[in-house]
Design an enzyme around this catalytic site. Structure first.
Site, PDB file in Angstrom:
ATOM      1  N   SER A 103      17.533 -33.990  48.757  1.00  0.00           N
ATOM      2  CA  SER A 103      18.192 -35.288  48.788  1.00  0.00           C
ATOM      3  C   SER A 103      17.141 -36.388  48.820  1.00  0.00           C
ATOM      4  CB  SER A 103      19.095 -35.383  50.021  1.00  0.00           C
ATOM      5  OG  SER A 103      19.829 -36.588  50.011  1.00  0.00           O
ATOM      6  N   ASP A 104      17.455 -37.491  48.180  1.00  0.00           N
ATOM      7  CA  ASP A 104      16.580 -38.660  48.226  1.00  0.00           C
ATOM      8  C   ASP A 104      17.446 -39.902  48.135  1.00  0.00           C
ATOM      9  OD1 ASP A 104      13.618 -39.412  48.187  1.00  0.00           O
ATOM     10  OD2 ASP A 104      14.485 -40.723  46.667  1.00  0.00           O
ATOM     11  N   GLN A 105      16.982 -40.989  48.739  1.00  0.00           N
ATOM     12  CA  GLN A 105      17.777 -42.203  48.785  1.00  0.00           C
ATOM     13  C   GLN A 105      16.910 -43.427  48.547  1.00  0.00           C
ATOM     14  OE1 GLN A 105      19.143 -43.928  52.624  1.00  0.00           O
ATOM     15  NE2 GLN A 105      21.177 -43.479  51.820  1.00  0.00           N
TER      16      GLN A 105
END
Length: 193
Positions: free
Chosen positions: A69-71
């Site tokens: 996951s990355d944001q």
């Protein structure tokens, strides 16, 4: 046999969110360069990094479902990073006053055996109130959101900064959209509950 789950992250926020699903999992540091590529959109960046994080762990294990996951946070077309200092956090929040800021969270579930990846990018928009610099500084100094994209913690006092939230899963603001994750896990044959 149930799939081994590995969260490709050392984020305490993502770990706490994944614990909500009641599934056993491990955490591993993916050690991926998170620099954007020239001309890369926010959506393309988080999709690429979520996959890269999952792939980095998949290269080190022989089985399991790897969750990457990355944001990023986007304000007026500009990607905002984690502030790291109080003054940077205050400046970010001042720039967001009275505006809408969109968070894009890339999510990837990668099967380490087959290499098959299921991915999505989850948008979530925060509509900010207009507050003075003194109020913003009081918030930053009270909560110290220096390791958070957007310079706030929506799960804490950050809620005082908003006039509205728009999106299907507020967990996306914290960095791991659980509704989307459940969908991706189901595509890999892991049924919840």
């Amino acid at each position: 046999m149930p799939q081994n789950l590995i969260l490709a992250s050392t984020s305490r926020y993502r770990k706490a969110l994944l614990e909500k699903l009641g599934l056993p999992f491990e955490c591993a540091a993916p050690e991926v360069d998170e620099s954007p590529q020239p001309g890369e959109t926010a959506e393309a960046l988080v999709a690429r990094l979520a996959h890269a994080k999952a792939a980095a762990i998949a290269n080190r294990v022989d089985h399991g479902l790897i969750i990457g996951s990355d944001q990023v946070c986007v304000c007026d077309g500009r990607i905002l990073g984690k502030p790291a200092t109080v003054d940077s956090a205050v400046a970010q929040l001042m720039a967001a006053q009275g505006r809408s800021v969109t968070f894009y969270t890339g999510l990837c579930v990668l099967d380490a055996v087959s290499g098959r990846a299921e991915q999505l990018v989850e948008p979530f928009t925060v509509h900010f109130r207009t507050l003075g610099e003194d109020a913003i500084r009081r918030y930053v100094e009270a909560e110290m959101p220096l390791d958070c994209a957007g310079s706030f913690k929506c799960e804490g006092m950050g809620i005082v900064l908003f006039k509205g939230l728009e999106g299907r899963d507020p967990n996306a603001l914290i960095g791991l959209p659980l509704i989307g994750l459940i969908e991706l896990l189901e595509r890999h044959g892991l049924a919840l509950p």
